[in-house]
Scaffold this motif. Structure first.
Motif, PDB file in Angstrom:
ATOM      1  N   GLY A 150      10.138  23.889  18.257  1.00 17.25           N
ATOM      2  CA  GLY A 150      11.259  24.059  17.342  1.00 17.25           C
ATOM      3  C   GLY A 150      12.333  24.978  17.892  1.00 17.25           C
ATOM      4  O   GLY A 150      13.443  24.996  17.381  1.00 17.25           O
ATOM      5  N   SER A 151      11.989  25.729  18.936  1.00 16.36           N
ATOM      6  CA  SER A 151      13.053  26.439  19.639  1.00 16.36           C
ATOM      7  C   SER A 151      12.823  26.133  21.134  1.00 16.36           C
ATOM      8  O   SER A 151      13.029  24.994  21.539  1.00 16.36           O
ATOM      9  N   ARG A 152      12.400  27.087  21.931  1.00 14.67           N
ATOM     10  CA  ARG A 152      12.127  26.798  23.337  1.00 14.67           C
ATOM     11  C   ARG A 152      11.133  27.825  23.849  1.00 14.67           C
ATOM     12  O   ARG A 152      10.825  28.780  23.153  1.00 14.67           O
ATOM     13  N   VAL A 203      -0.556  35.127  16.386  1.00 17.85           N
ATOM     14  CA  VAL A 203       0.114  33.984  15.780  1.00 17.85           C
ATOM     15  C   VAL A 203       0.680  33.101  16.890  1.00 17.85           C
ATOM     16  O   VAL A 203       1.452  33.584  17.722  1.00 17.85           O
ATOM     17  N   PRO A 204       0.315  31.830  16.927  1.00 17.08           N
ATOM     18  CA  PRO A 204       0.855  30.967  17.971  1.00 17.08           C
ATOM     19  C   PRO A 204       2.334  30.670  17.736  1.00 17.08           C
ATOM     20  O   PRO A 204       2.784  30.539  16.598  1.00 17.08           O
ATOM     21  N   LEU A 205       3.060  30.538  18.821  1.00 15.19           N
ATOM     22  CA  LEU A 205       4.447  30.098  18.734  1.00 15.19           C
ATOM     23  C   LEU A 205       4.426  28.599  18.458  1.00 15.19           C
ATOM     24  O   LEU A 205       3.362  27.990  18.403  1.00 15.19           O
ATOM     25  N   GLN A 206       5.582  27.996  18.297  1.00 14.34           N
ATOM     26  CA  GLN A 206       5.556  26.587  17.926  1.00 14.34           C
ATOM     27  C   GLN A 206       6.753  25.830  18.459  1.00 14.34           C
ATOM     28  O   GLN A 206       7.732  26.420  18.911  1.00 14.34           O
ATOM     29  N   ASP A 238       3.853  33.616   9.314  1.00 10.64           N
ATOM     30  CA  ASP A 238       2.829  33.927  10.304  1.00 10.64           C
ATOM     31  C   ASP A 238       1.512  33.223  10.008  1.00 10.64           C
ATOM     32  O   ASP A 238       0.507  33.482  10.671  1.00 10.64           O
ATOM     33  N   HIS A 257      11.783  33.063  15.033  1.00 10.36           N
ATOM     34  CA  HIS A 257      11.234  33.872  16.123  1.00 10.36           C
ATOM     35  C   HIS A 257       9.886  33.374  16.614  1.00 10.36           C
ATOM     36  O   HIS A 257       9.034  34.173  16.961  1.00 10.36           O
ATOM     37  N   LYS A 258       9.699  32.083  16.602  1.00 11.14           N
ATOM     38  CA  LYS A 258       8.431  31.563  17.142  1.00 11.14           C
ATOM     39  C   LYS A 258       8.723  30.607  18.292  1.00 11.14           C
ATOM     40  O   LYS A 258       8.384  29.445  18.201  1.00 11.14           O
ATOM     41  N   PRO A 259       9.309  31.051  19.379  1.00 16.91           N
ATOM     42  CA  PRO A 259       9.657  32.424  19.695  1.00 16.91           C
ATOM     43  C   PRO A 259      11.126  32.766  19.498  1.00 16.91           C
ATOM     44  O   PRO A 259      11.461  33.929  19.557  1.00 16.91           O
ATOM     45  N   PHE A 283      11.181  36.518  24.369  1.00 16.25           N
ATOM     46  CA  PHE A 283       9.790  36.815  24.046  1.00 16.25           C
ATOM     47  C   PHE A 283       9.028  36.898  25.356  1.00 16.25           C
ATOM     48  O   PHE A 283       8.879  35.900  26.050  1.00 16.25           O
ATOM     49  N   LEU A 333       7.274  20.231  12.127  1.00 14.68           N
ATOM     50  CA  LEU A 333       6.741  21.428  11.482  1.00 14.68           C
ATOM     51  C   LEU A 333       7.840  22.119  10.686  1.00 14.68           C
ATOM     52  O   LEU A 333       9.023  21.970  10.994  1.00 14.68           O
ATOM     53  N   THR A 334       7.427  22.894   9.725  1.00 15.80           N
ATOM     54  CA  THR A 334       8.395  23.763   9.054  1.00 15.80           C
ATOM     55  C   THR A 334       8.893  24.781  10.076  1.00 15.80           C
ATOM     56  O   THR A 334       8.119  25.270  10.897  1.00 15.80           O
ATOM     57  N   PRO A 335      10.179  25.100  10.039  1.00 12.16           N
ATOM     58  CA  PRO A 335      10.730  26.023  11.046  1.00 12.16           C
ATOM     59  C   PRO A 335      10.362  27.472  10.731  1.00 12.16           C
ATOM     60  O   PRO A 335      10.531  27.927   9.606  1.00 12.16           O
ATOM     61  N   ARG A 336       9.868  28.152  11.725  1.00 12.67           N
ATOM     62  CA  ARG A 336       9.508  29.555  11.524  1.00 12.67           C
ATOM     63  C   ARG A 336      10.292  30.432  12.478  1.00 12.67           C
ATOM     64  O   ARG A 336      10.226  30.232  13.694  1.00 12.67           O
ATOM     65  N   THR A 346      15.976  28.914  15.732  1.00 15.93           N
ATOM     66  CA  THR A 346      15.571  27.589  15.288  1.00 15.93           C
ATOM     67  C   THR A 346      16.786  26.666  15.209  1.00 15.93           C
ATOM     68  O   THR A 346      17.928  27.098  15.231  1.00 15.93           O
ATOM     69  N   ALA A 392      20.412  25.086  18.272  1.00 13.80           N
ATOM     70  CA  ALA A 392      20.471  26.521  17.975  1.00 13.80           C
ATOM     71  C   ALA A 392      21.651  27.211  18.628  1.00 13.80           C
ATOM     72  O   ALA A 392      21.954  28.351  18.304  1.00 13.80           O
TER      73      ALA A 392
END
Lengths: 676, 676, 676
Positions: free
Chosen positions: A116-118, A111-114, C109, C213-215, A162, C208-211, C218, A361
């Motif tokens: 929205g965080s870092r 699953v790719p990360l995205q 995921d 732990h990616k990574p 991660f 994008l919708t927040p997911r 959020t 965050a």
């Protein structure tokens, strides 16, 4: 070129930097205007900036905008505050991943990360490396001659949150790493033991990153190489940046802020830097009474990698995210934690962060100032500290922390090897913390040192349970003992070769001769309550846990303790051999709390170890930093009560300027520094 | 053609095979040379080989290399050691999955498994089946006439670690299975109750394998059929191989080593084999004192599927992986566990494994020899066992284990049906283990028997809580009771039809007439502490747990116990009906430990059940294996203390050759076998 | 057009509907024939049907078959039973998802959900919306003039089990929602604080919708907007259906059965409906003694959203699935739970379900009748209830529940905001339940009211810890206090702005003036045992937990309690300010059980709050429903023992018809309703 990493190495600073990470991009113009004088009033002489500002620096691909930071740097400079910049690569801008989703990391399920965080981009992506080099080059060239820019932090907290990545870039890079390491696929097949479960590879291109439970247990040699690859890859990524920065301005000081798993902070990663950075947040330990001890271990471990360090982020308030939020530090704790960091190796220190951010965050990672920007007691404490550091900070540069007892630490490969096949046993880091903690409570000058590092002056050196063990470490350890040191080797040490395979000889393998012993039988104690195994040491019995070994001492090796329980009864459990002027002990049991409590006095007796400054009351720790001609004794009250020290060394107490030597009262959380 | 599976069936061996799985591919030439004589000295007459050696046997697609194993077999043969080969399909070579990733299994999230551990290929892939047939055919033909090759193990531990697969191959195969089972989609819709939640299918091609939480609870009938499909699919995969092997050499003995979930070891899977194999690792039970009891249950259950078995892997040292590592067996335990296996149905036995491997995921699955190849006490113990088996082993062939009390077991569909809708209740297997354990401690000749199997000689037979229940089983049970047996039926039995739907009649459904009872009300006890439900049996109260039922006895059915608590007070809880010479009890409660302790004496009284050999001290178990004209009484000391048996049967003690009959002293972990 | 939602709003029914959800598609012709008279005998006047029958209503795309339900409705109608139909969109038929897999929802995921349970389709798929409109239109038009069809339920339990969706449809819809909400991407960047971690967006299409732990963590503003989007999306989906139904037949009553997370049941969702439905299953609370209290809270909260409600599903037996199964209700409990629902706001009630289904995922969701269709005690209880409702039900319509003390509840945005950044603290809903429970036990007329709703008559109103707080609520609260109310504001309230960012002023932000206080310091108490913080209230100390604040009272604000522990000693902890005729309290601590127990008497004293009917024994609850000219006093015995009430209000007890006023005996689980 920086000096070689060693726990003794001082940081290459010419002044003690004190300040805070600062994010002007979070604040409005009025706030940005008001901040520098308030900082200066608190003794701040440095900030760290631009850590996550790529979106501001390069809002559109290839268009660089430096004016905002030019202004900020300039404004701070006018108040005597220098800037460490950051390469902003931990938070790639949206245009980058929107245009190039193939730069995103991938978890073990693919699953790719995205965005929205870092830290969503893969360090092994050639494309992302290219973007990283471009922004770093542009920043470096722009800020090359700026008088207030004194150095750089690379990226941010590599491999935090991660660590793994299994994207196609990583598959390629892993093979590149393996080719470099093993040369031929036949050698790789042998090194990994691929005859097991028919794992033989025809060619490097068939190798994959190991993913747990797909469907079952992975190859421990492959897995260790994968973890080595993580370190290799992040080091390569950082090197891209360091190379550019050094070329543009060789005077800049470059560090990274860690410390997280799967990176070899002793090796190429650290050698590329001038100094390591250690982000220190003692409040992750939820127990207020244990925090002085756990903070000390964290700092000693940090120093063990490569010497004195900068703390780019020192806890200055509670931190929190998602479902946790630290305690609020009580009055005096922030300053005490900062002084503790300095006592144990920090040669510069920034308090995270100037002001608590109101969005994002990390809303609950509190800084020196609260959300409402009212300077309260934490600011006042920082101000006091800033004043003290103006007087004392510079003097501490060039000193090393004095260590008389050390526990082996700071080998990522050893730790990773354990984690893959931990058998439910506490890891070597955890066990080291137990031993360190007992020595800390006993008042010894305890530290963490790698076996290949400089052990001069250390009276007692303990290697907990390092299954993975490099043969090159044997001779230095022999020499250490021969010169009078007491070397203690714990069970299971040296049972794995450098590929993480099991050795073919009796353990402790390459250490067998030095220890004068061979292990005859070993076993896991899963229910020590049901079949308790005790050993007898100095006429007293002690229950063990976790692991036992029965030992066959070689000629000339003495038995110090024997098992007394069950079928082990009468078998040697701890042995001791003389090597030159020193001694080598082998302990055929896991270091549990009870056993450590019994062994520590023995080690002290054999090695002549004494508390660094005897007579200090419980709760007060003593550390010494030395340089030629001067010793700095830190007395730190880790408790919330007053403590009286009957007698301190004769000299000047630096914080008060008073003459010390007789009784000294330490109020709660207070610190004294006596120079002798 | 092998005899039909039954718990009484002896294995079709003409000698007692004793030895170890052996992996010459893990060792160097000198080790391979030295192994056979060391084995022979320990009484070894058989090894198992090539289990995971596909990469060696077919290093490149279509190129077969048998020389290595030719040599190994020959070398062993020269020391009188025969070989069981394995079809190596549990570990496909890298070239296969690299060229054909579509053969990989897929988890419930659609993530493909990968090369790097084992069992990564899908049994339903037509392509993988073809590769499997090819390697098996090539091996079979090559080794067809080899005098030292005496049989085969199919694959390895089918469905261990990871049972499900949701790959496209499985979608197709599942539909094929469903077509075969239900014929028309209308019948499938009815069988699955697809009117619920609008799940009606238009055609088989629309059906998918059920995946939990996608997004919520799945259809229990669909899910049971999916689990049946797993068994069907693996059976078909194995059949491909068995067919080839039998055609090439009909004299070979063929077994598989299990036993894992979702496979019907009583049905087609077992009928294809000559004998089942049971890998026995008692140390997965972490409690040393409970291990004799849990090992006994494991073995009795194994025998319950289809009779006596081979143990292709008997624990010979601690096993471990990842985050666990068993205890080290104490002196005598390895041999005792092996004798226990034999007493309870093993007709041949290999100790896993000859020597502990130094690489791969199973570095810590310890064998007879340690990593350093030094023969220590475990080797000596094995050697003693080998000597004993040379004398005694052959004599035991052809005997069956004598059973007087049995608990229903060995129905995969019943267990799978429970697992899908378990309601938080202990499964029928767990409950059976409780009942078996109580009977084991009481010294009864206890076993596990399927209701459709032969119950002759059994005095008391208990069906714990088999919600799924086949109507065909009613008549044999009636006949069993009519002939004098005591049949005990637990709550919830026969509440589901064979599709796993709930019956439309009062429970126990098809057993209602035989039990002479209808359930009026039932309930789950989630907090038995808050609203305790007691029943009164023989004037004493006993607290129940888990589940209660109030019963309406038919005319002629006696009430043995009544509820005494809350609104149930006065309602019948346990009833008894006479059927011919026997009795049928229905127990309207879940079998908790306390209730079992109270019921066991009742059952014994009603059925005339006695301990197999009275007067045996606690911790010693007694088992008898019989054949016409001879009885073999095993007395096994499961404790670490000495035990005195006042009197043993008069006969010859086979291990010592002594005349037995009077007092007999069993040292810790010791075994005596008296032939009468 | 329905009246605006308010906790006081009665449901728009002209009769009290009583009955059960009924699934004729699960039963055979004989059963379907026998059901209506048995229902009628139990007083049933309504059923709910076709909830999951899309496969039957449209077995092939575009072919509608209504005959089955025509018949069922007709058959029921002949026995005086009306029908509420359901839009069957919670369980799309297989042909829909087989042809259009792009309508399936996707987890975080990226794994698509699948056919085999329910609710697998995405509400944001334009295609699925179109299919939904088509089936609803077809059904509406077919049943438009049917005299026995009286209303509709939309879909089923929106967002039960699985709320999130991350499919491509949702990515598009989320952007549409954001465009509508924020207008420009610059405003979105500011609202979300995208300067943090370089999250700036160039355009809505990059969001994008927040997911999780990616990574890592959020953005809390993005996450709150995503949760708002879930509510917006489901409301839009429902609106499609409501629009069609209203157009076809404006007389139909339309409700939905909830209540689950992430839906704003006060806003557009509820305004589209005539009345909310609340599925009430008190047995999810496993503790029988706590159930009366937790059921009361659930009902009061349900009413708090938008007034009186229908209970489309009232627990009539144990419910269970997968690994859980509720207790069986004891005699009287089903009826007592139903009466409790009515007392606290139900204006109609259906008992789930008529008969327990024998197949599908809900085999163990037991209905009034068991699997075997034998009417037992639960049927008898329902029959009694049905008889009572025939007499009493209609009279209760038009009444509202009388509330004197209320806790703030029923704001989905507040709850979602907390869940994203909960810091390990109990949520405002959980804390409200604690406060509600204490008031419930004390006999107060307690309820749940939103701060923007009508607070007239409420003496004491408590806002637990609403970090997210809307400025529009301040003035109504001020007016409430000014009119004599006692307003209590808990710690952390109003610390976040409406975007879920932290405010820039001292807290409680917009409430600072009304509360007359500013928070100076706050902290999390992670180990309250280690560093206990007590405050002193009315001369007594009480230990706090979770969170503390020190307060700076404004001029004119009184200090009611001060901290007594550690560095807080002497600081104000609770303050009180007069506002007009009322008072405003600010409590600088988290509402733990101990603190609530101490505060409740204080609040009662300040507000003049009294038990609704004094002298009622423990375990009996009292509720009053009022309408002009009549008051209905419910006395409910929540225990399994008899309870004596010294004196009840003088009037008629409706269930017995007796004249009440003096002592009254309530048998276990019994109810009395006195009209005055």
């Amino acid at each position: 070129m920086p000096a070689l990493p060693s726990h003794r190495r001082p940081a290459p600073f010419d002044r003690f930097w004190f300040g805070a990470p600062y994010y002007p991009e979070h604040w409005n113009a009025a706030e940005r205007e008001a901040d520098p004088p308030l900082m200066a009033a608190a003794g701040v002489n440095a900030v760290r900036m631009a850590e996550f500002a790529w979106d501001l620096l390069e809002p559109v691909e290839g268009r660089y905008e430096f004016g905002f930071f030019d202004e900020a740097i300039e404004r701070l400079g006018r108040h005597g505050i220098s800037t460490f910049l950051c390469t902003p690569t931990a938070a790639p801008p949206r245009w980058l991943t929107a245009e190039h989703p193939e730069t995103l990391r991938m978890n073990a399920d693919g699953v790719p990360l995205q965005h929205g965080s870092r830290q969503q981009c893969c360090h092994q992506s050639e494309l992302f490396r290219e973007y990283s080099r471009r922004i770093v080059r542009a920043m470096a060239e722009h800020f090359a001659g700026h008088p207030h820019v004194v150095g750089w932090q690379t990226d941010n907290e590599f491999l935090c949150h991660f660590a793994e990545c299994h994207c196609p870039n990583c598959q390629q890079a892993f093979r590149e790493f393996l080719r470099e390491r093993h040369r031929t696929v036949e050698r790789l097949n042998r090194a990994w033991g691929n005859a097991f479960w028919a794992q033989t590879y025809r060619r490097f291109d068939d190798v994959l990153t190991p993913r747990p439970h797909k469907p079952t247990w992975t190859n421990p040699a492959q897995h260790l190489d994968y973890f080595r690859f993580l370190s290799w890859g992040v080091t390569r990524f950082q090197h891209d940046q360091v190379e550019i920065l050094r070329r543009v301005n060789p005077k800049w000081t470059i560090f990274h802020n860690g410390l997280f798993g799967h990176i070899d902070y002793r090796g190429a990663f650290a050698r590329d830097l001038d100094v390591l950075g250690y982000d220190n947040y003692p409040f992750f330990d939820p127990d207020p009474e244990r925090r002085p001890r756990s903070q000390a271990f964290g700092l000693d471990r940090a120093r063990g990698w490569s010497g004195n360090f900068i703390v780019p982020e020192q806890q200055s308030g509670p931190g929190g995210q998602g479902s946790y939020f630290h305690d609020q530090p009580e009055p005096g704790e922030v300053r005490r934690m900062a002084w503790t960091s300095i006592a144990r190796g920090a040669d510069s220190l920034l308090l995270f962060r100037w002001r608590t951010c109101r969005f994002g965050a990390e809303i609950y990672w509190c800084g020196i100032l609260d959300h409402d920007n009212v300077p309260r007691r934490r600011y006042e404490e920082v101000k006091r500290l800033g004043g003290e550091l103006k007087r004392v900070g510079g003097e501490l540069l060039g000193t090393s922390v004095h260590v008389e007892m050390a526990v082996a630490q700071c080998d990522q490969e050893v730790f990773d090897a354990h984690s893959i096949l931990n058998l439910g046993l506490a890891g070597p880091g955890q066990v080291a913390e137990r031993i360190h903690g007992a020595a800390f409570e006993a008042g010894y000058a305890v530290g963490c040192i790698h076996p290949a590092d400089d052990l001069r002056g250390v009276k007692c050196y303990v290697i907990p349970h390092w299954a993975l063990f490099h043969p090159d470490w044997v001779e230095p350890l022999r020499a250490y003992a021969a010169a009078g040191g007491v070397l203690v080797v714990g069970a299971r040490t040296a049972t794995h070769d450098w590929n993480n395979n099991h050795i073919a000889e009796p353990s402790p393998g390459v250490l067998r001769e030095l220890c004068g012993v061979a292990v005859a039988e070993y076993g896991r104690q899963n229910r020590p309550d049901r079949r308790t195994l005790e050993l007898e040491l100095d006429g007293q019995r002690v229950a063990t846990e976790g692991w036992y070994e029965t030992l066959e001492p070689a000629a000339g090796t003495d038995v110090l303790a024997r098992w007394t329980s069950r079928h082990l009864a009468g078998q040697p459990a701890i042995v001791c051999r003389s090597e030159g002027a020193g001694k080598v002990l082998y302990v055929g049991a896991y270091f549990g709390e009870a056993l450590i409590a019994r062994l520590l006095p023995l080690w002290a007796r054999l090695s002549g170890l004494q508390p660094l400054w005897p007579g200090v009351p419980s709760g007060v720790s003593v550390v010494r930093r030395d340089k030629p001609g001067a010793q700095y004794w830190f007395f730190i009250n880790g408790t919330d009560g007053e403590r009286r020290i009957e007698k301190v060394p004769a000299g000047t107490e630096l914080l008060t300027g008073a003459h010390a030597g007789a009784d000294w009262i330490l109020p709660p959380h207070e610190v004294a520094i006596v120079k002798t």
